[in-house]
Design a protein around this motif. Sequence first.
Motif, PDB file in Angstrom:
ATOM      1  N   ARG A   1      -3.285   1.059  -8.137  1.00  0.00           N
ATOM      2  CA  ARG A   1      -3.578   1.766  -6.888  1.00  0.00           C
ATOM      3  C   ARG A   1      -4.977   2.379  -6.928  1.00  0.00           C
ATOM      4  O   ARG A   1      -5.676   2.427  -5.912  1.00  0.00           O
ATOM      5  CB  ARG A   1      -2.522   2.839  -6.626  1.00  0.00           C
TER       6      ARG A   1
ATOM      7  N   ALA B   1      -7.500  -0.264  -5.967  1.00  0.00           N
ATOM      8  CA  ALA B   1      -7.501  -0.509  -4.522  1.00  0.00           C
ATOM      9  C   ALA B   1      -8.198   0.619  -3.772  1.00  0.00           C
ATOM     10  O   ALA B   1      -8.979   0.390  -2.835  1.00  0.00           O
ATOM     11  CB  ALA B   1      -6.073  -0.684  -4.017  1.00  0.00           C
ATOM     12  N   GLU B   2      -7.941   1.861  -4.162  1.00  0.00           N
ATOM     13  CA  GLU B   2      -8.592   3.008  -3.522  1.00  0.00           C
ATOM     14  C   GLU B   2     -10.095   2.976  -3.756  1.00  0.00           C
ATOM     15  O   GLU B   2     -10.888   3.308  -2.865  1.00  0.00           O
ATOM     16  CB  GLU B   2      -8.003   4.304  -4.085  1.00  0.00           C
TER      17      GLU B   2
ATOM     18  N   GLU C   1      -3.339  -2.653  -0.204  1.00  0.00           N
ATOM     19  CA  GLU C   1      -2.576  -1.510  -0.732  1.00  0.00           C
ATOM     20  C   GLU C   1      -1.096  -1.633  -0.379  1.00  0.00           C
ATOM     21  O   GLU C   1      -0.223  -1.385  -1.225  1.00  0.00           O
ATOM     22  CB  GLU C   1      -3.131  -0.208  -0.164  1.00  0.00           C
ATOM     23  N   ASN C   2      -0.820  -2.031   0.849  1.00  0.00           N
ATOM     24  CA  ASN C   2       0.572  -2.180   1.272  1.00  0.00           C
ATOM     25  C   ASN C   2       1.272  -3.284   0.485  1.00  0.00           C
ATOM     26  O   ASN C   2       2.447  -3.151   0.114  1.00  0.00           O
ATOM     27  CB  ASN C   2       0.636  -2.478   2.778  1.00  0.00           C
TER      28      ASN C   2
ATOM     29  N   TRP D   1      -8.449  -3.768   2.842  1.00  0.00           N
ATOM     30  CA  TRP D   1      -8.007  -3.036   1.662  1.00  0.00           C
ATOM     31  C   TRP D   1      -6.719  -2.260   1.929  1.00  0.00           C
ATOM     32  O   TRP D   1      -5.890  -2.095   1.027  1.00  0.00           O
ATOM     33  CB  TRP D   1      -9.114  -2.110   1.172  1.00  0.00           C
ATOM     34  N   SER D   2      -6.524  -1.792   3.166  1.00  0.00           N
ATOM     35  CA  SER D   2      -5.261  -1.141   3.508  1.00  0.00           C
ATOM     36  C   SER D   2      -4.105  -2.141   3.420  1.00  0.00           C
ATOM     37  O   SER D   2      -3.012  -1.817   2.941  1.00  0.00           O
ATOM     38  CB  SER D   2      -5.333  -0.551   4.917  1.00  0.00           C
TER      39      SER D   2
ATOM     40  N   LYS E   1     -11.580   0.358  -1.435  1.00  0.00           N
ATOM     41  CA  LYS E   1     -11.518   0.821  -0.048  1.00  0.00           C
ATOM     42  C   LYS E   1     -12.583   1.864   0.231  1.00  0.00           C
ATOM     43  O   LYS E   1     -13.219   1.865   1.284  1.00  0.00           O
ATOM     44  CB  LYS E   1     -10.125   1.381   0.233  1.00  0.00           C
TER      45      LYS E   1
ATOM     46  N   ARG F   1       2.306  -2.229  -2.991  1.00  0.00           N
ATOM     47  CA  ARG F   1       3.442  -1.309  -3.069  1.00  0.00           C
ATOM     48  C   ARG F   1       4.782  -2.047  -3.053  1.00  0.00           C
ATOM     49  O   ARG F   1       5.827  -1.460  -3.336  1.00  0.00           O
ATOM     50  CB  ARG F   1       3.399  -0.314  -1.904  1.00  0.00           C
TER      51      ARG F   1
END
Length: 297
Positions: free
Chosen positions: A32, A35-36, A55-56, A51-52, A39, A59
């Motif tokens: 994570r 990814a952050e 991230e999804n 990138w959102s 982003k 998860r």
Amino acid sequence: MQINTIYTRSVIQTMAGKAIRDLRSGGERELRNVAELCKGCSASPGYQTFWSLLENILRRPDQQYAALLSRAANDVDINCLKTLIANLGLHAYPNGSQPLPGTRESGTSPSYWMEPLDDIMDPRMLHQQISRLQKQGTSSFLFRAGQKPELETILNIAGKHRQCVFFLICGAESCCRAYLEEMTALGNVIPLMEYETLAPTAASLKQAGILFGLHRRYCEIESLQAEENLLRQCIALGCFLGVYEGSAQCPSQNWELACYSRLQEMRCNGAQEIFLADLWRDREAVQKLLEQRSGQV
């Protein structure tokens, strides 16, 4: 090269090094964080959306991209991986590179982020063409190497244009030890192997620490289930990418569209430990993201 581009490339490589170390340590938290990090560096709404979405996907409890990223961090030579990340990611970074010029006002097509260069093998002309396209914002190039002289020319050009990425559709002749050592040292060449040559060459590619992929044509697919089984075999051999190519003459054939739809579904779900792409359709999709960024410059 502009000073801000040199600085930005250095920043991206430093962050890439941290991300790779985090991925090597494993764990969902580190994933994570990567990814952050990506982003936070992206400028345009298109990249933020991308990138959102990633991230999804990360998860989801059954996604395979975490394993893919961890495998890449551990199996690919770290300098090679940092070079590829910097070269491919520069366009996403604020003020990172020359934007792709929007030339619609002049009635001409805008420059593409990736250009095929199959018809030029004269070293001097090739160098001039790539230099010209670089100035227009092109950062990646696609080649098909059938013979050793072609491969040697491409590797020589890749050495002269270290800020670009060279996708190379090739066969077993590209996997002799000397060529693989050169690819690793350059860090900006991604070989895409035909399936028939992947099994006998995968061990050498993996040992060299190269990020490599599979090249397939939709017409080669016998059935969707058989293709998924084939992809699992490629993953076991260490393959990171699966790049599919359709027929330019018949882009809307029902079978090809059905295969592409399944490819998109698998990619969005992270169903397999490999990143799947359509060579020309996804070239257009990435182009739209880059043009969104250019519109904000």
